[in-house]
Write a protein that holds these residues in place. Structure first.
Motif, PDB file in Angstrom:
ATOM      1  N   LYS A   2       0.832  -1.199   0.000  1.00 17.56           N
ATOM      2  CA  LYS A   2       0.000   0.000   0.000  1.00 17.56           C
ATOM      3  C   LYS A   2       0.865   1.248   0.000  1.00 17.56           C
ATOM      4  CE  LYS A   2      -3.906  -1.999   2.409  1.00 17.56           C
ATOM      5  NZ  LYS A   2      -4.764  -1.946   3.581  1.00 17.56           N
ATOM      6  N   ASN A   4       0.427   4.146   1.704  1.00 14.14           N
ATOM      7  CA  ASN A   4       0.678   4.708   3.027  1.00 14.14           C
ATOM      8  C   ASN A   4       1.279   3.643   3.940  1.00 14.14           C
ATOM      9  OD1 ASN A   4       0.585   5.769   5.646  1.00 14.14           O
ATOM     10  ND2 ASN A   4      -1.118   7.110   5.074  1.00 14.14           N
ATOM     11  N   THR A   5       2.572   3.693   4.073  1.00 14.22           N
ATOM     12  CA  THR A   5       3.318   2.700   4.842  1.00 14.22           C
ATOM     13  C   THR A   5       2.847   2.632   6.286  1.00 14.22           C
ATOM     14  OG1 THR A   5       5.231   3.150   3.461  1.00 14.22           O
ATOM     15  CG2 THR A   5       5.637   1.988   5.525  1.00 14.22           C
ATOM     16  N   LYS A   6       2.624   3.787   6.882  1.00 19.94           N
ATOM     17  CA  LYS A   6       2.225   3.807   8.285  1.00 19.94           C
ATOM     18  C   LYS A   6       0.866   3.134   8.494  1.00 19.94           C
ATOM     19  CE  LYS A   6       2.760   6.684  12.278  1.00 19.94           C
ATOM     20  NZ  LYS A   6       3.181   7.963  12.799  1.00 19.94           N
ATOM     21  N   GLU A   7      -0.075   3.385   7.585  1.00 20.75           N
ATOM     22  CA  GLU A   7      -1.387   2.733   7.698  1.00 20.75           C
ATOM     23  C   GLU A   7      -1.256   1.217   7.559  1.00 20.75           C
ATOM     24  OE1 GLU A   7      -4.336   4.328   5.075  1.00 20.75           O
ATOM     25  OE2 GLU A   7      -4.164   6.337   5.934  1.00 20.75           O
ATOM     26  N   LEU A   8      -0.446   0.778   6.608  1.00 22.80           N
ATOM     27  CA  LEU A   8      -0.236  -0.653   6.408  1.00 22.80           C
ATOM     28  C   LEU A   8       0.394  -1.280   7.655  1.00 22.80           C
ATOM     29  CD1 LEU A   8      -0.245  -3.183   4.619  1.00 22.80           C
ATOM     30  CD2 LEU A   8       1.995  -2.473   3.788  1.00 22.80           C
ATOM     31  N   GLU A  10       0.309  -0.142  10.731  1.00 25.12           N
ATOM     32  CA  GLU A  10      -0.652  -0.131  11.838  1.00 25.12           C
ATOM     33  C   GLU A  10      -1.687  -1.230  11.680  1.00 25.12           C
ATOM     34  OE1 GLU A  10      -2.328   3.650  13.059  1.00 25.12           O
ATOM     35  OE2 GLU A  10      -0.504   4.649  12.398  1.00 25.12           O
ATOM     36  N   GLU A  11      -2.016  -1.548  10.438  1.00 22.00           N
ATOM     37  CA  GLU A  11      -2.974  -2.623  10.180  1.00 22.00           C
ATOM     38  C   GLU A  11      -2.358  -3.988  10.526  1.00 22.00           C
ATOM     39  OE1 GLU A  11      -4.695  -4.541   6.141  1.00 22.00           O
ATOM     40  OE2 GLU A  11      -4.916  -2.367   6.328  1.00 22.00           O
ATOM     41  N   LYS A  89       4.851   3.671  17.310  1.00 20.35           N
ATOM     42  CA  LYS A  89       4.688   4.945  16.595  1.00 20.35           C
ATOM     43  C   LYS A  89       5.446   6.077  17.284  1.00 20.35           C
ATOM     44  CE  LYS A  89       0.201   4.883  16.498  1.00 20.35           C
ATOM     45  NZ  LYS A  89      -1.189   5.233  16.197  1.00 20.35           N
ATOM     46  N   TYR A 120       9.014   1.053   9.080  1.00 15.13           N
ATOM     47  CA  TYR A 120       8.471   2.364   8.714  1.00 15.13           C
ATOM     48  C   TYR A 120       9.573   3.315   8.252  1.00 15.13           C
ATOM     49  CZ  TYR A 120       6.332   6.908   8.890  1.00 15.13           C
ATOM     50  OH  TYR A 120       5.914   8.167   8.551  1.00 15.13           O
ATOM     51  N   SER A 124      10.223   4.818   4.517  1.00 14.87           N
ATOM     52  CA  SER A 124       9.727   6.189   4.354  1.00 14.87           C
ATOM     53  C   SER A 124      10.791   7.280   4.424  1.00 14.87           C
ATOM     54  CB  SER A 124       8.634   6.471   5.391  1.00 14.87           C
ATOM     55  OG  SER A 124       9.159   6.405   6.695  1.00 14.87           O
TER      56      SER A 124
END
Length: 172
Positions: A2, A4-8, A10-11, A89, A120, A124
């Motif tokens: 995906k 957005n690395t952070k969203e992935l 966190e998922e 995070k 992350y 990023s």
């Protein structure tokens, strides 16, 4: 992967508390002194003829000011340092840069706590990524010990990450 690395992350790696697991700063101190902050006692200090503060200052550890301050408070109180890290995070690039080499001293749960932050920042930023080599080495050398803390999605993410960014490393 995906966008957005952070969203992935966190998922796949939902944030959780560090709790009783040691931090990388604590492991760095342990690597130097073979004791954690809360294990330093007066007998030990007398034996090496140094004050608690001297234990940090005289070794001239190359730590940024914030971490040196947190460490001085921890060594004086003989307790764990207050680093302001509650979930992965909260881990900064600087933190991984200075202390990532000591990830081999983390418990399996502690390793799982810090690993998403390494992914992350690896994905990023264009900053120096040498800290990642230590985490990959840990995966390679201690996977049998650590694998139980990761679920299948996390194992798949780790495997795909290794294949894409660290070809030639066979850990699983």
């Amino acid at each position: 992967m995906k966008v957005n690395t952070k969203e992935l992350l966190e998922e796949i790696f939902p944030p959780f508390q560090l709790a009783d697991n040691r931090s990388l700063l604590e492991c760095d101190f342990y690597d130097t002194h073979h004791r954690y902050f809360d294990e330093i006692d007066d007998d030990y200090l007398s034996a090496i003829e140094i004050s608690a503060e001297g234990l940090l200052l005289e070794y001239n550890l190359d730590w940024p000011e914030f971490y040196l301050k947190a460490s001085l408070e921890a060594i004086r109180s003989r307790s764990r340092p207050h680093e302001g890290i509650k979930t992965w995070k909260d881990v900064s690039y600087e933190y991984l840069y200075y202390f990532g080499q000591d990830c081999s001293f983390l418990s399996s749960e502690g390793f799982k706590f810090f690993l998403p932050a390494t992914f992350y920042y690896f994905l990023s930023t264009d900053e120096n990524k040498a800290y990642m080599d230590w985490f990959i080495f840990r995966l390679n050398s201690q996977w049998e010990k650590d694998c139980y803390v990761f679920n299948d999605d996390q194992k798949n993410f780790i495997s795909e990450f290794i294949k894409k960014h660290y070809s030639g490393w066979a850990y699983i």
